[in-house]
Design a protein around this motif. Structure first.
Motif, PDB file in Angstrom:
ATOM      1  N   VAL A 125      22.255 -15.920  17.380  1.00 15.40           N
ATOM      2  CA  VAL A 125      23.171 -14.549  18.077  1.00 15.40           C
ATOM      3  C   VAL A 125      22.888 -15.010  19.254  1.00 15.40           C
ATOM      4  O   VAL A 125      23.806 -15.503  20.383  1.00 15.40           O
ATOM      5  CB  VAL A 125      23.448 -13.461  18.176  1.00 15.40           C
ATOM      6  N   GLN A 126      21.906 -14.809  19.818  1.00 16.08           N
ATOM      7  CA  GLN A 126      21.501 -14.573  21.524  1.00 16.08           C
ATOM      8  C   GLN A 126      20.964 -16.077  21.753  1.00 16.08           C
ATOM      9  O   GLN A 126      21.187 -17.317  20.835  1.00 16.08           O
ATOM     10  CB  GLN A 126      20.194 -14.136  21.589  1.00 16.08           C
ATOM     11  N   GLN A 127      21.787 -16.911  22.787  1.00 18.44           N
ATOM     12  CA  GLN A 127      21.522 -18.143  23.400  1.00 18.44           C
ATOM     13  C   GLN A 127      19.826 -18.840  23.141  1.00 18.44           C
ATOM     14  O   GLN A 127      19.754 -19.776  22.861  1.00 18.44           O
ATOM     15  CB  GLN A 127      21.774 -18.196  24.768  1.00 18.44           C
ATOM     16  N   ARG A 128      19.044 -17.835  23.672  1.00 22.22           N
ATOM     17  CA  ARG A 128      17.526 -18.565  23.151  1.00 22.22           C
ATOM     18  C   ARG A 128      17.905 -18.494  21.811  1.00 22.22           C
ATOM     19  O   ARG A 128      16.963 -19.356  21.692  1.00 22.22           O
ATOM     20  CB  ARG A 128      17.105 -16.727  24.264  1.00 22.22           C
ATOM     21  N   SER A 129      18.030 -17.520  21.152  1.00 23.34           N
ATOM     22  CA  SER A 129      17.664 -17.833  19.158  1.00 23.34           C
ATOM     23  C   SER A 129      18.342 -19.009  19.467  1.00 23.34           C
ATOM     24  O   SER A 129      17.499 -20.306  17.877  1.00 23.34           O
ATOM     25  CB  SER A 129      18.694 -16.733  18.545  1.00 23.34           C
TER      26      SER A 129
END
Length: 205
Positions: free
Chosen positions: A15-19
């Motif tokens: 979900v998060q950009q880093r993930s």
């Protein structure tokens, strides 16, 4: 030692950009390893090292290498489907049937010209039980039917014919990738595939 897990489904969707960046790095590393080492060298440890991520980070998203292959196959399939739908939605008006078929085959051949070694491994080297069972691409087949059916002649079951040509063209292109990859760059391949479809869809009484 590589962990033994059996599920081919990813653990969670990023979900998060880093993930998302981590998952993308894993998929890119997987593509590289399949191209360079084939299925034999395809391990989660090798993938994590190539991607520059900790093995535990990899296992947050993928329980094993089979689930990574499933995601890789899905991305290839989604990309191909999107390009075909875009082509079908933007066909110029007034094209002859053979020209319509040529537009469709051109997309398929050009997409397979990109990373042909990966396509080869996905279709030839990976064990059959590992291969991902993808959606049936109903939207794409419906669009193909809408575009091609008005041109069909003496075809008793147009919907079945769309299914058959999809399977047939995919099989031919994948075999070309495996045994005669140079043909992907030759115009003759597209012409012959177009002729194959044209004669199948336009039949004598």
């Amino acid at each position: 030692m590589e962990k033994k897990k059996t599920s081919s489904k990813s653990r969670k969707m990023p979900v998060q950009q880093r993930s998302k960046a981590t998952v993308d790095a894993i998929i890119q590393a997987s593509t590289y390893i399949l191209m360079k080492s084939g299925w034999g060298g395809f391990t989660t440890n090798a993938i994590a090292e190539r991607a520059g991520v900790n093995i535990s980070s990899l296992y947050q998203f993928f329980p094993n290498k089979e689930s990574i292959v499933a995601e890789l196959q899905k991305r290839h399939s989604d990309d191909m489907r999107a390009d075909l739908l875009d082509t079908l939605s933007n066909l110029p008006a007034g094209l002859a049937f053979r020209e319509v078929l040529t537009e469709i085959i051109d997309v398929l051949v050009k997409k397979h010209q990109m990373e042909p070694e990966v396509h080869k491994v996905l279709n030839k080297e990976i064990p059959f039980t590992v291969r991902s069972v993808l959606d049936e691409a109903t939207e794409l087949r419906d669009q193909l039917l809408f575009i091609l059916e008005p041109h069909m002649v003496n075809v008793p079951d147009p919907k079945l014919s769309i299914y058959i040509i999809g399977v047939s063209i995919d099989a031919v292109i994948n075999e070309v990738i495996s045994s005669r990859p140079h043909m992907l760059e030759e115009a003759t391949l597209t012409k012959e595939l177009v002729t194959l479809l044209e004669r199948f869809l336009v039949r004598t009484a």
